[in-house]
Design a protein around this motif. Structure first.
Motif, PDB file in Angstrom:
ATOM      1  N   LEU A   1      31.494  32.591  41.682  1.00 35.91           N
ATOM      2  CA  LEU A   1      32.687  32.019  41.049  1.00 35.91           C
ATOM      3  C   LEU A   1      33.902  32.954  41.120  1.00 35.91           C
ATOM      4  O   LEU A   1      34.999  32.510  41.491  1.00 35.91           O
ATOM      5  CB  LEU A   1      32.370  31.635  39.602  1.00 35.91           C
ATOM      6  N   PRO A   2      33.776  34.253  40.788  1.00 34.71           N
ATOM      7  CA  PRO A   2      34.955  35.119  40.911  1.00 34.71           C
ATOM      8  C   PRO A   2      35.397  35.305  42.364  1.00 34.71           C
ATOM      9  O   PRO A   2      36.601  35.376  42.635  1.00 34.71           O
ATOM     10  CB  PRO A   2      34.480  36.453  40.307  1.00 34.71           C
ATOM     11  N   TYR A   3      34.450  35.383  43.297  1.00 29.09           N
ATOM     12  CA  TYR A   3      34.816  35.570  44.701  1.00 29.09           C
ATOM     13  C   TYR A   3      35.619  34.389  45.240  1.00 29.09           C
ATOM     14  O   TYR A   3      36.593  34.550  45.962  1.00 29.09           O
ATOM     15  CB  TYR A   3      33.564  35.725  45.564  1.00 29.09           C
ATOM     16  N   LEU A   4      35.175  33.164  44.907  1.00 27.69           N
ATOM     17  CA  LEU A   4      35.746  31.963  45.521  1.00 27.69           C
ATOM     18  C   LEU A   4      36.841  31.326  44.682  1.00 27.69           C
ATOM     19  O   LEU A   4      37.613  30.508  45.197  1.00 27.69           O
ATOM     20  CB  LEU A   4      34.628  30.943  45.784  1.00 27.69           C
ATOM     21  N   PHE A   5      36.888  31.616  43.390  1.00 28.46           N
ATOM     22  CA  PHE A   5      37.825  31.057  42.407  1.00 28.46           C
ATOM     23  C   PHE A   5      38.120  29.570  42.636  1.00 28.46           C
ATOM     24  O   PHE A   5      39.261  29.113  42.549  1.00 28.46           O
ATOM     25  CB  PHE A   5      39.116  31.883  42.291  1.00 28.46           C
TER      26      PHE A   5
END
Length: 444
Positions: A267-271
């Motif tokens: 989730l943080p990588y792809l936002f």
């Protein structure tokens, strides 16, 4: 809540008309009165027995060690007994006062046992009329058909923001000031949207109380306009780089199933939007090309998410477990369906992260947008296209899935590397990060 003594003090003293009639030598005071020492020293026997005081009062001792106060009296020619409580919760002095109160009632022609039954029934009604009791009834009746994610949020607001202060109050006694005090506590921690939602839930509970006949009015209606407007569409998000590293480390340590942990890492990588991630299909994932191609859930266009090396590694590790099904992140109970839309936020909550005030799954989009532009200097046009937002430019184009694609691939990899350094406690060299300053006329 009324008790026998409260009832007695309002009765007229007509002892002259109704003298107490005693039928046994014990009740005439033939036996000596009890003492505290005698009660404490009394031991249980194989069978229950009694220690007599005066005026019909006695303490019954049972083989299991229990000691119960009783008062024996006659009413309308019948011998009756009134329970006065358990020793030592009710001491000798209190038992005698209860006996004397009951004798006053008897002198007025009132049966003390009947009064105690009435008070007990009133106590039961009062117990079902507290805010907590009404709230629980409202929740079970009115929320049973709501989505589980919504039920969880409402339950959390009730338990954390309202019940600790209103739970034991009878709904008929709650005032607008009582409710406002709860809302001010929520506002003080900066959760303005939560304060508005808590007011809505509180008002719904009190409307239910009126419908059920447990309150005459809903005091929450008087608080219209008492709260400042909440920011529409706000999702809690951390946007300070120094706070991102601790957040990511906390997320790494969460107790969850392997698919959920993988989703939290992605989730943080792809936002992307959490709804897009949880419904990710293996047929849309192209690991060799390092791309995820799907139809964006909110705006509808076909969208491409460049996958950084870290995301590809996570998905390769997960594929042996869920790759035979349709969804990358299947549901826990039904693997033919995607995971619940509440799963990711619940996982954050289990990690001790407040999804109301700190970080939500959706908030990673705000995190990326803010830090990529303000902290790392990336072009807002590249960022907004990666977010799948419609951003009209001077050429009239609203969104094109391949626009800035090469620049977005570079940005996504740099963003993933930047997050890793924050997570590992390595201070990123922001000055050395390359910028993609692309203006509205420089589309690719």
């Amino acid at each position: 809540m009324q008790n026998l003594h409260d009832f007695v003090v309002h009765q007229p003293d007509v002892s002259v008309l109704f003298p107490v009639q005693h039928s046994t030598a014990v009740e005439r005071g033939a036996r000596s009165s009890l003492t505290d020492v005698a009660i404490k020293n009394a031991k249980p026997r194989e069978k229950s027995y009694r220690l007599y005081d005066t005026g019909g009062l006695y303490l019954e001792l049972f083989p299991n060690g229990s000691k119960l106060w009783r008062w024996k009296y006659r009413f309308e020619g019948r011998e009756k007994r009134l329970a006065l409580g358990k020793y030592p919760e009710v001491g000798l002095k209190d038992a005698r006062e209860s006996r004397d109160d009951a004798r006053k009632l008897l002198r007025t022609g009132v049966d003390p046992s009947a009064i105690k039954q009435r008070l007990g029934a009133a106590e039961q009604v009062e117990a079902t009329s507290t805010f907590e009791a009404v709230a629980n009834d409202w929740f079970e009746r009115m929320m049973r058909d709501k989505a589980e994610s919504h039920r969880v949020k409402v339950k959390a607001r009730l338990e954390k923001d309202l019940l600790p202060w209103l739970g034991n109050k009878p709904v008929a006694d709650i005032t607008p000031r009582d409710i406002l005090a709860c809302l001010r506590r929520i506002e003080d921690r900066g959760a303005h949207d939560t304060a508005h939602r808590a007011l809505q839930n509180c008002s719904a509970v009190l409307r239910h109380a009126v419908v059920e006949g447990k309150a005459k009015e809903n005091p929450a209606v008087h608080l219209k306009g008492a709260l400042p407007p909440a920011r529409a569409g706000h999702f809690a998000a951390i946007t300070e780089p120094k706070e991102v590293g601790p957040l990511l480390r906390t997320m790494e340590a969460v107790s969850a199933t392997f698919p959920v942990k993988c989703a939290l890492r992605l989730l943080p990588y792809l936002f992307c939007r959490p709804g897009e991630l949880r419904t990710m299909r293996w047929s849309d994932v192209h690991l060799e090309e390092a791309e995820w191609r799907f139809v964006a859930s909110k705006n509808g266009p076909s969208h491409i998410v460049p996958l950084p090396r870290q995301a590809v590694a996570i998905l390769r590790e997960l594929r042996p477990l869920t790759g035979r099904g349709e969804f990358v992140f299947p549901g826990r109970d039904d693997r033919t369906q995607p995971m619940s839309n509440a799963t990711l936020n619940r996982a954050l909550q289990r990690a001790g992260i407040s999804t109301r005030d700190e970080q939500t799954g959706h908030g990673f989009r705000a995190m990326a947008r803010t830090i990529l532009h303000e902290g790392l200097g990336f072009s807002p046009y590249v960022i907004e296209h990666q977010l799948a937002h419609r951003v009209p430019d001077v050429l009239g184009g609203a969104y094109n899935r391949t626009r800035f694609l090469e620049d977005r691939k570079k940005m996504m990899q740099q963003w993933a590397d930047y997050l890793d350094r924050l997570r590992d406690g390595v201070e990123p060299n922001v000055a050395a990060e390359p910028r993609l300053r692309i203006g509205p006329r420089e589309g690719r």
